[in-house]
Design a protein around this motif. Structure first.
Motif, PDB file in Angstrom:
ATOM      1  N   VAL A 491     -34.324  14.975 -14.089  1.00 29.85           N
ATOM      2  CA  VAL A 491     -34.853  14.647 -15.596  1.00 29.85           C
ATOM      3  C   VAL A 491     -36.505  15.224 -15.049  1.00 29.85           C
ATOM      4  N   MET A 492     -36.992  16.169 -16.760  1.00 26.35           N
ATOM      5  CA  MET A 492     -38.598  15.844 -16.159  1.00 26.35           C
ATOM      6  C   MET A 492     -39.044  15.133 -17.721  1.00 26.35           C
ATOM      7  N   ALA A 493     -39.825  14.769 -17.699  1.00 26.51           N
ATOM      8  CA  ALA A 493     -40.738  13.426 -19.113  1.00 26.51           C
ATOM      9  C   ALA A 493     -42.494  14.607 -18.741  1.00 26.51           C
ATOM     10  N   ALA A 494     -42.146  14.258 -20.150  1.00 33.52           N
ATOM     11  CA  ALA A 494     -43.808  15.345 -20.755  1.00 33.52           C
ATOM     12  C   ALA A 494     -44.533  14.056 -21.744  1.00 33.52           C
ATOM     13  N   ASN A 495     -45.471  14.412 -21.483  1.00 34.79           N
ATOM     14  CA  ASN A 495     -46.292  13.951 -22.358  1.00 34.79           C
ATOM     15  C   ASN A 495     -46.644  13.614 -23.860  1.00 34.79           C
ATOM     16  N   ASN A 496     -45.806  14.313 -24.616  1.00 30.82           N
ATOM     17  CA  ASN A 496     -45.539  14.286 -25.752  1.00 30.82           C
ATOM     18  C   ASN A 496     -43.992  13.205 -26.248  1.00 30.82           C
ATOM     19  N   GLY A 497     -43.657  13.047 -25.120  1.00 26.25           N
ATOM     20  CA  GLY A 497     -42.718  12.366 -25.457  1.00 26.25           C
ATOM     21  C   GLY A 497     -41.315  13.475 -25.723  1.00 26.25           C
ATOM     22  N   VAL A 498     -41.736  14.196 -25.305  1.00 28.67           N
ATOM     23  CA  VAL A 498     -40.236  15.121 -24.455  1.00 28.67           C
ATOM     24  C   VAL A 498     -39.997  14.928 -23.497  1.00 28.67           C
ATOM     25  N   SER A 499     -38.046  14.551 -23.205  1.00 30.98           N
ATOM     26  CA  SER A 499     -38.473  15.212 -21.744  1.00 30.98           C
ATOM     27  C   SER A 499     -36.936  16.277 -21.593  1.00 30.98           C
ATOM     28  N   TYR A 500     -36.477  16.378 -20.627  1.00 32.67           N
ATOM     29  CA  TYR A 500     -35.917  17.691 -20.663  1.00 32.67           C
ATOM     30  C   TYR A 500     -34.586  17.377 -19.505  1.00 32.67           C
ATOM     31  N   ARG A 501     -33.523  16.960 -18.998  1.00 37.71           N
ATOM     32  CA  ARG A 501     -32.458  17.255 -18.837  1.00 37.71           C
ATOM     33  C   ARG A 501     -31.499  18.162 -18.190  1.00 37.71           C
ATOM     34  N   LEU A 502     -31.994  18.638 -16.757  1.00 43.79           N
ATOM     35  CA  LEU A 502     -30.475  19.379 -16.087  1.00 43.79           C
ATOM     36  C   LEU A 502     -28.597  18.914 -15.954  1.00 43.79           C
ATOM     37  N   THR A 503     -27.999  19.177 -16.610  1.00 43.65           N
ATOM     38  CA  THR A 503     -26.890  19.109 -15.810  1.00 43.65           C
ATOM     39  C   THR A 503     -25.582  19.883 -14.817  1.00 43.65           C
ATOM     40  N   THR A 504     -24.921  19.735 -14.182  1.00 38.51           N
ATOM     41  CA  THR A 504     -24.433  20.227 -13.577  1.00 38.51           C
ATOM     42  C   THR A 504     -23.444  21.196 -14.307  1.00 38.51           C
ATOM     43  N   ASN A 505     -23.162  21.627 -15.440  1.00 38.05           N
ATOM     44  CA  ASN A 505     -23.017  22.270 -16.612  1.00 38.05           C
ATOM     45  C   ASN A 505     -23.695  23.489 -17.011  1.00 38.05           C
ATOM     46  N   GLN A 506     -24.819  23.736 -16.065  1.00 39.83           N
ATOM     47  CA  GLN A 506     -26.157  24.250 -16.833  1.00 39.83           C
ATOM     48  C   GLN A 506     -26.744  24.213 -17.905  1.00 39.83           C
ATOM     49  N   ARG A 507     -26.560  23.319 -18.266  1.00 41.46           N
ATOM     50  CA  ARG A 507     -27.733  22.648 -20.055  1.00 41.46           C
ATOM     51  C   ARG A 507     -28.293  22.459 -19.629  1.00 41.46           C
TER      52      ARG A 507
END
Length: 614
Positions: A491-507
């Motif tokens: 998981v990657m979290a940003a200062n604009n309240g948006v987060s990204y997460r990476l899954t094992t099915n390449q998404r």
């Protein structure tokens, strides 16, 4: 150093994949420092200032913002106020009122050739350089000092170079000049000179730039670091002060006189890109804090690691020896001709159609994004920011000049952001947007993960939380988020309240609340298909791969979830004695990389830039 913090499972293999998701930002506030000229805390407003005049032919190449008045130089003959039809004749230089856009009727110097560079003098006058040979009908050109109100030449300054001056840089009472000249005041100075800023007399500094691989010898751009300790110079040369420096050199300004620095790269040497160009590198600009500089190039498509048709960041912390760029952003075969660095963004311009495009020549490749004629790059990762006004591509952007209030784009095209702004665009910081940055987590914090630190039975994909102060853990508790996190590797979290997460099915999935996630349908990258753990820091996605003992890093932009097409780096596991094959969770707290592994350990590493230190 690395440190085994605690055994995190009792006879249980634990996949702690979300360390840091719910970590609490903290740490001590840092004292504010005075901003440098051209340093911005926002990405500029993409809507151009309407009152900027139009330049009706040729191009613009230089600008000086004097506050209420602006002086523009280039290669043109006609200008007009934005709201009026009257056309004024101006020979390669004009001034206008910044608030109203009125063309100045008093400042009308007569030059007989293009203006390539201008610098404000300490006494309020301005230095003007280019290929003109006379001013107001009087011989004596290439580099002059003129009154910014009357346009009259200041005769007490006399440099009289015998050839074109491409660029200027003022440091204290020393004015540096670069171009095609071979003499200053009849003293030999080959393509580069330092003159007294008051008199124009050449100083003792004599570093000749010589021996082009092919074509015309010239120094095209120079830029000094904000602290005045170093100066970068680019152009068409292979020898500088008798030392091999192919087309780019660092000059050490801390010595008296200045000397050629041991900093070196041959990545812009002739033959790396198309032989149609005698030199590929087109511009260089330091960051406002002096920690790095960025170069841009033409050259036609060249696959990585070549730097053809690309922007590249270089660290000031590497002042000696062979250097390599921190990141490279490719257009996929279109020239970049100008760069301006503000801290919030790296602006590059040319006739590019795409950014983040290393995988294809003259077409949009995997991971590429549309960017026409102007691009804002994340200074940390090198990926394109979402800022995307677009400009008519034209032939080139000649210069990008940041100021305290905004950004000037000097070019040869007609439209910017869908509006008619011929050859001169001014963008304001007012109304701009704060850059997206990683959320910085500090101790004490709360770690969020799947699995259990106590060995208790926990449903697959259930989130757990535990307090952590760097030495000891608090009481484990279930997260309020009861959704399934099975298959999430980072998981990657940003200062604009948006987060990204990476899954094992390449998404890649994005969320604004940390609970509801949407897949980025357009995202794909085969390099990341077997990830077992991932986290973000220092502009890159750190990740481990199934059955591989190495730790990898690739540029990642939090602004829109872009993975850089700069080649993946191996940052650990090759010869350093570290084995990353068992890691199943990664996060960064207080500048330390924390890793969990299948043997039930939580291990902490110091993180020096992009390298974990054991």
């Amino acid at each position: 150093m690395n440190k085994v913090v605690r055994a995190v499972a009792r006879g249980l293999v634990v996949a702690m994949v979300l360390l840091g998701l719910a970590a609490v930002p903290g740490g001590h506030a840092q004292a504010a420092t005075a901003p440098q000229e051209g340093e911005h805390d926002v990405v500029v407003n993409p809507d151009p200032v309407d009152t900027t005049p139009g330049v009706l032919d040729g191009n613009t190449q230089a600008v000086i913002d004097l506050g209420s008045r602006v002086i523009v130089g280039g290669n043109f003959s006609q200008v007009k106020k934005y709201s009026e039809s009257t056309v004024y004749s101006r020979n390669d230089i004009f001034a206008y009122d910044k608030a109203t856009g009125d063309i100045d009727q008093t400042f009308v110097p007569q030059l007989d050739g293009q203006v390539s560079s201008m610098v404000k003098a300490a006494d309020g006058n301005i230095y003007v350089a280019g290929q003109f040979k006379s001013v107001n009908g009087v011989a004596g050109g290439y580099l002059v000092k003129i009154d910014p109100v009357t346009g009259q030449k200041i005769t007490s300054f006399d440099a009289t170079p015998n050839g074109m001056v491409y660029d200027l840089e003022l440091q204290g009472n020393t004015l540096y000049a670069a171009g095609t000249f071979t003499k200053i005041r009849n003293q030999v100075r080959t393509n580069f000179a330092a003159v007294d800023a008051t008199t124009g007399k050449p100083t003792a500094l004599d570093i000749p730039f010589t021996t082009p691989a092919t074509g015309t010898l010239r120094v095209m751009r120079i830029d000094a670091s904000p602290d005045g300790k170093a100066l970068m110079a680019i152009g068409n040369f292979t020898q500088v002060g008798g030392q091999y420096r192919p087309n780019i050199v660092r000059i050490d300004l801390t010595t008296s006189p200045a000397t050629v620095s041991p900093w070196f790269t041959d990545m812009y040497r002739y033959g790396q890109c198309s032989s149609s160009y005698d030199t590929y590198i087109r511009d260089v600009d330091w960051s406002p804090d002096g920690s790095y500089f960025v170069t841009v190039a033409t050259g036609a498509y060249g696959a990585p690691p070549k730097l053809c048709d690309a922007a590249a960041r270089w660290e000031n912390a590497v002042p000696a020896g062979t250097a390599a760029p921190t990141w490279v952003d490719y257009t996929g075969g279109d020239s970049l001709t100008a760069v301006g660095v503000t801290g919030a963004a790296v602006y590059v311009g040319g006739h590019e159609r795409w950014a983040n495009n290393s995988t294809a020549a003259d077409r949009k490749g995997t991971g590429a994004v549309d960017r026409q004629g102007i691009t804002a790059l994340d200074p940390v990762s090198g990926t394109a920011l979402s800022w995307n006004p677009g400009r008519d591509r034209g032939l080139a952007v000649w210069r990008i000049t940041p100021t305290a209030q905004g950004l000037y784009i000097l070019n040869d095209s007609l439209n910017f952001d869908g509006e008619y702004h011929p050859r001169l665009t001014y963008l304001l910081t007012e109304g701009g947007s704060a850059p997206v940055r990683a959320t910085n987590f500090a101790l004490p914090t709360t770690l969020t993960y799947t699995g259990s630190v106590t060995g208790a039975s926990v449903p697959a994909g259930q989130l757990e939380q535990v307090g952590y102060d760097g030495t000891t853990f608090g009481t484990e508790a279930a997260s309020t988020d009861t959704s399934s996190w099975s298959g999430v590797t980072g998981v990657m979290a940003a200062n604009n309240g948006v987060s990204y997460r990476l899954t094992t099915n390449q998404r890649f999935q994005v969320s604004t609340d940390g609970v509801n996630w949407t897949s980025l349908a357009s995202w794909t990258d085969g390099r990341l298909s077997t990830i077992t753990a991932a986290t973000y820091a220092n502009g890159v996605l750190f990740y481990t791969v199934l059955n591989d003992a190495r730790l990898f890093a690739v540029g990642f932009g939090l602004d829109q979830g872009l993975v850089s097409t700069t080649p993946v780096q191996t940052v650990s596991g090759s010869g350093d004695g570290l084995n990353w094959s068992t890691v199943r969770g990664l996060t960064v707290v207080d500048g330390h990389l924390l890793a969990t592994s299948t043997d039930g350990r939580l291990v902490r590493y110091d993180l020096s830039g992009r390298t974990p230190v054991a």
